[in-house]
Design a protein around this motif. Structure first.
Motif, short mmCIF file in Angstrom:
data_model
loop_
_atom_site.label_atom_id
_atom_site.label_comp_id
_atom_site.label_asym_id
_atom_site.label_seq_id
_atom_site.Cartn_x
_atom_site.Cartn_y
_atom_site.Cartn_z
N TYR A 55 0.83 -1.20 0.00
CA TYR A 55 0.00 0.00 0.00
C TYR A 55 0.87 1.26 0.00
O TYR A 55 0.65 2.19 -0.78
CB TYR A 55 -0.92 -0.03 1.22
N TYR A 58 2.46 1.80 -3.38
CA TYR A 58 1.49 2.36 -4.32
C TYR A 58 1.34 3.87 -4.10
O TYR A 58 1.32 4.65 -5.04
CB TYR A 58 0.13 1.68 -4.18
N LYS A 59 1.23 4.27 -2.83
CA LYS A 59 1.10 5.69 -2.52
C LYS A 59 2.35 6.46 -2.93
O LYS A 59 2.26 7.52 -3.54
CB LYS A 59 0.84 5.88 -1.02
N LEU A 63 0.36 5.31 -7.63
CA LEU A 63 -0.43 4.31 -8.32
C LEU A 63 -1.85 4.28 -7.77
O LEU A 63 -2.10 4.69 -6.64
CB LEU A 63 0.22 2.93 -8.17
N GLU A 64 -2.77 3.79 -8.57
CA GLU A 64 -4.18 3.72 -8.17
C GLU A 64 -4.36 2.70 -7.05
O GLU A 64 -4.09 1.51 -7.22
CB GLU A 64 -5.04 3.31 -9.38
N LEU A 65 -4.85 3.15 -5.91
CA LEU A 65 -5.05 2.28 -4.76
C LEU A 65 -6.23 1.32 -4.95
O LEU A 65 -6.32 0.30 -4.27
CB LEU A 65 -5.24 3.11 -3.49
N ASP A 66 -7.13 1.63 -5.90
CA ASP A 66 -8.28 0.77 -6.16
C ASP A 66 -7.86 -0.65 -6.56
O ASP A 66 -8.57 -1.60 -6.30
CB ASP A 66 -9.15 1.35 -7.27
N HIS A 67 -6.69 -0.79 -7.15
CA HIS A 67 -6.20 -2.11 -7.57
C HIS A 67 -5.96 -3.03 -6.39
O HIS A 67 -5.95 -4.24 -6.53
CB HIS A 67 -4.91 -1.98 -8.38
#
Length: 71
Positions: A55, A58-59, A63-67
């Motif tokens: 996580y 990604y932040k 990157l999109e956290l929805d993935h």
């Protein structure tokens, strides 16, 4: 700065070695390399600690956290 042994100890902890993964050595283009191989054919959810690292990565990289919702 951490020494080489301390860093590898942390990697083994994150990778849940030897419970989830086995470690093997290969030669590639005359270079000795090490890889982890999953011990199970099942896909398993990463530990909470590992998910927090994913996580954060990604932040950090925007990157999109929805993935991550379906993991």
């Amino acid at each position: 700065m951490e020494n080489h042994k301390t860093l590898w100890k942390r990697v083994r902890c994150y990778e849940n070695f030897p419970n989830l993964y086995s470690k093997i050595y290969l030669k590639y283009n005359s270079i000795k390399t090490m890889i982890y191989i999953m011990n199970s054919n099942k896909l398993l959810r990463p530990s909470n600690t590992y998910m927090k690292l994913i996580y954060q990565g990604y932040k950090d990289f925007g990157l999109e956290l929805d993935h991550l919702k379906n993991i």
